[in-house]
Design a protein around this motif. Structure first.
Motif, PDB file in Angstrom:
ATOM      1  N   ARG A   1      40.714  47.232  43.434  1.00 50.78           N
ATOM      2  CA  ARG A   1      39.960  46.045  42.999  1.00 50.78           C
ATOM      3  C   ARG A   1      38.739  45.814  43.877  1.00 50.78           C
ATOM      4  O   ARG A   1      37.659  45.491  43.393  1.00 50.78           O
ATOM      5  CB  ARG A   1      40.849  44.803  43.020  1.00 50.78           C
ATOM      6  CG  ARG A   1      41.757  44.714  41.841  1.00 50.78           C
ATOM      7  CD  ARG A   1      42.511  43.407  41.858  1.00 50.78           C
ATOM      8  NE  ARG A   1      43.295  43.308  40.634  1.00 50.78           N
ATOM      9  CZ  ARG A   1      44.224  42.420  40.427  1.00 50.78           C
ATOM     10  NH1 ARG A   1      44.511  41.524  41.351  1.00 50.78           N
ATOM     11  NH2 ARG A   1      44.889  42.393  39.291  1.00 50.78           N
ATOM     12  N   THR A   2      38.920  45.946  45.179  1.00 54.60           N
ATOM     13  CA  THR A   2      37.822  45.752  46.119  1.00 54.60           C
ATOM     14  C   THR A   2      36.724  46.778  45.877  1.00 54.60           C
ATOM     15  O   THR A   2      35.543  46.434  45.811  1.00 54.60           O
ATOM     16  CB  THR A   2      38.331  45.843  47.577  1.00 54.60           C
ATOM     17  OG1 THR A   2      39.328  44.841  47.766  1.00 54.60           O
ATOM     18  CG2 THR A   2      37.211  45.647  48.583  1.00 54.60           C
TER      19      THR A   2
ATOM     20  N   LYS B   1      34.846  46.053  42.598  1.00 52.05           N
ATOM     21  CA  LYS B   1      33.989  44.862  42.613  1.00 52.05           C
ATOM     22  C   LYS B   1      32.528  45.258  42.848  1.00 52.05           C
ATOM     23  O   LYS B   1      31.619  44.705  42.257  1.00 52.05           O
ATOM     24  CB  LYS B   1      34.480  43.906  43.702  1.00 52.05           C
ATOM     25  CG  LYS B   1      33.943  42.508  43.565  1.00 52.05           C
ATOM     26  CD  LYS B   1      34.654  41.468  44.390  1.00 52.05           C
ATOM     27  CE  LYS B   1      35.091  41.876  45.765  1.00 52.05           C
ATOM     28  NZ  LYS B   1      35.610  40.774  46.562  1.00 52.05           N
TER      29      LYS B   1
END
Length: 142
Positions: A85-86, A89
């Motif tokens: 997810r990081t 992003k």
């Protein structure tokens, strides 16, 4: 470790440990090698002499059970999802853990409007790298 690392190592070692527990086997190196080879035959040359892995397995199996093993597997996968997810992003994508089989690697998806990719943790990290590189090249062209 060795010169070539095992892809998805943390997840694989917990899956193999869980299998050894379920089969009620000793955590002897030969059992670790046998079970690892059944599940991940491509890794076997990197597993055979991995004393670090054998030490980890012996200690882990001695101090855990299938329930705590399942909990650790969930933590490993949740951490991997958070990392994806990081990374996503920064490229305008999302990431989600979508399939958590107990005896196989978890499946993740990364997605954005109109595009979706799925695979194990390592393959999704590689895909993010390719997407990031494509974006970088597009920016250079402009």
């Amino acid at each position: 470790m060795m010169n070539k690392r095992i892809i998805n190592y943390n997840e694989k070692k917990v899956i193999v440990a869980r299998q050894i527990m379920i089969l009620n086997m000793e955590s002897a190196p030969e059992n670790v090698i046998t079970e690892w080879e059944k599940m991940y035959p491509k890794d076997i040359d990197r597993v055979r002499d991995n004393t670090e892995l054998f030490d980890w397995m012996a200690k882990f199996i001695r101090n855990n059970n299938v329930k705590s093993c399942n909990a650790l597997l969930a933590r490993v996968r949740n951490k991997q999802e958070k990392i994806l997810r990081t990374k996503c992003k920064y490229i305008g994508y999302g990431a989600k853990l979508v399939d958590c089989p107990k005896n196989e690697l978890a499946k993740y998806i990364i997605f954005t409007r109109g595009k979706k990719y799925s695979g194990n943790y390592n393959s999704m990290c590689c895909m993010i790298g390719r997407i990031r590189e494509d974006l970088r090249l597009k920016e250079k062209e402009q």
